[in-house]
Motif scaffolding. Structure first.
Motif, short mmCIF file in Angstrom:
data_model
loop_
_atom_site.label_atom_id
_atom_site.label_comp_id
_atom_site.label_asym_id
_atom_site.label_seq_id
_atom_site.Cartn_x
_atom_site.Cartn_y
_atom_site.Cartn_z
N VAL A 113 0.85 -1.19 0.00
CA VAL A 113 0.00 0.00 0.00
C VAL A 113 0.89 1.23 0.00
N THR A 114 0.69 2.12 -0.97
CA THR A 114 1.42 3.38 -1.02
C THR A 114 0.41 4.53 -1.11
N VAL A 115 0.84 5.70 -0.68
CA VAL A 115 -0.04 6.87 -0.72
C VAL A 115 0.08 7.54 -2.07
N MET A 116 -1.05 7.62 -2.78
CA MET A 116 -1.08 8.35 -4.05
C MET A 116 -1.10 9.86 -3.79
N GLY A 117 -1.92 10.31 -2.83
CA GLY A 117 -2.01 11.73 -2.52
C GLY A 117 -3.23 12.01 -1.67
N ALA A 118 -3.45 13.30 -1.41
CA ALA A 118 -4.63 13.77 -0.69
C ALA A 118 -5.48 14.58 -1.65
N THR A 119 -6.80 14.34 -1.64
CA THR A 119 -7.71 14.99 -2.57
C THR A 119 -8.67 15.91 -1.81
N PHE A 120 -8.72 17.18 -2.25
CA PHE A 120 -9.56 18.19 -1.64
C PHE A 120 -10.85 18.37 -2.43
N ASP A 121 -12.00 18.37 -1.76
CA ASP A 121 -13.24 18.85 -2.36
C ASP A 121 -13.22 20.37 -2.32
N CYS A 122 -13.76 21.01 -3.36
CA CYS A 122 -13.73 22.47 -3.42
C CYS A 122 -14.70 22.94 -4.50
N PRO A 123 -15.03 24.22 -4.52
CA PRO A 123 -15.91 24.73 -5.58
C PRO A 123 -15.20 24.97 -6.90
N ASP A 124 -13.88 25.13 -6.89
CA ASP A 124 -13.11 25.46 -8.10
C ASP A 124 -11.75 24.76 -8.02
N ALA A 125 -11.66 23.59 -8.65
CA ALA A 125 -10.44 22.80 -8.56
C ALA A 125 -9.24 23.55 -9.14
N SER A 126 -9.43 24.21 -10.27
CA SER A 126 -8.33 24.91 -10.93
C SER A 126 -7.79 26.03 -10.05
N GLY A 127 -8.70 26.82 -9.48
CA GLY A 127 -8.28 27.94 -8.65
C GLY A 127 -7.56 27.49 -7.40
N LEU A 128 -8.06 26.45 -6.74
CA LEU A 128 -7.43 26.00 -5.50
C LEU A 128 -6.09 25.33 -5.78
N ALA A 129 -5.99 24.61 -6.90
CA ALA A 129 -4.71 24.02 -7.27
C ALA A 129 -3.66 25.11 -7.49
N GLY A 130 -4.07 26.22 -8.09
CA GLY A 130 -3.14 27.32 -8.30
C GLY A 130 -2.62 27.90 -7.00
N PHE A 131 -3.50 28.03 -6.01
CA PHE A 131 -3.08 28.52 -4.69
C PHE A 131 -2.05 27.59 -4.07
N TRP A 132 -2.35 26.29 -4.03
CA TRP A 132 -1.45 25.35 -3.36
C TRP A 132 -0.16 25.13 -4.14
#
Length: 250
Positions: free
Chosen positions: A139-158
């Motif tokens: 078992v390996t960790v692929m990542g953490a996934t955030f629910d949000c209203p705007d995936a593109s905008g939040l990805a840009g912030f992080w």
């Protein structure tokens, strides 16, 4: 959960240098021992730190998963937004049926199944996905996934906070590269946490390690974060533009 593939459209955003690095993914839990024991067994991790209100488990692939005592936690009720999950972990496994069965044996509950991944809830009610990836070891960790209203905008912030590129951005899903990927999925009717209000809990947050708290605070506020109440000698609390709390730690 939607997993980007190399055949799908992507958009590259160059890294910026970043404010800090991802240190720990932290889950709020009503029972520290039960939750830490579950994730330690599921990931074959080891306990790296422990106190009366905190346990950190480090996985073999070097993800830090923290557990923070929250006795009055209002558990998520996936998939609705009345008591939303906010953020979930995605795990890669070589055998979907075996991994799902093992998780259930350890105390998880199955929420949804398909041929590529199974959505489960851990003993505290936090949803997570086990995703088929042939050839992976254990078992390996692929990542953490955030629910949000705007995936593109939040990805840009992080991407700017962590100094890593946006490697995928299409169809309401975005993904950051780097050694510890973060994913973002647009959710209709998104219900943001209102930390520290227990009626609208955070469920999960990120600890971001920075060399200087004052400089880190100024940088994340300039990027669109909001200062939240709560701080100590080595941490300060913020919310990202979608309302997810996170800590800068030193």
């Amino acid at each position: 959960m939607t997993e980007p593939t190399s055949a799908e459209p992507s958009a590259e955003q160059p890294p910026t240098g970043g404010v800090g690095t991802l240190d720990t993914v932290v889950l709020d839990v009503p029972d520290l021992t039960a939750e830490a024991d579950f994730w330690k067994a599921l990931t074959s991790g080891t306990v790296s730190s422990e106190s009366d209100d905190w346990i950190t488990v480090v996985t073999p692939d070097r993800w830090g998963i923290g557990f923070q005592l929250a006795p009055d936690l209002v558990a998520p009720q996936w998939p609705g937004q009345e008591h939303p999950q906010q953020v979930h972990l995605d795990l890669y496994v070589p055998d979907l049926a075996a991994a799902s069965a093992r998780a259930v044996e350890l105390g998880a509950s199955v929420l949804r199944e398909n041929e590529q991944w199974v959505t489960l809830a851990d003993p505290a009610g936090h949803p997570f996905d086990v995703c088929l990836k042939e050839g992976t070891e254990g078992v390996t960790v692929m990542g953490a996934t955030f629910d949000c209203p705007d995936a593109s905008g939040l990805a840009g912030f992080w991407a700017q906070v962590l100094g890593v590129p946006v490697t995928y951005d299409a169809d309401g899903v975005a993904m950051l590269g780097g050694s510890r990927p973060l994913l973002f999925q647009s959710v209709e009717g998104y219900n943001a946490p209102r930390w520290p209000d227990p009626a609208y809990p955070q469920q999960l947050h990120l600890d971001i390690e920075v060399p200087d708290l004052d400089a880190g605070e100024a940088a994340v506020l300039a990027l669109g974060a909001t200062r939240l109440p709560g701080e100590g000698s080595g941490f300060r609390v913020f919310a990202d533009p979608a309302g997810h709390p996170f800590c800068l730690v030193r």
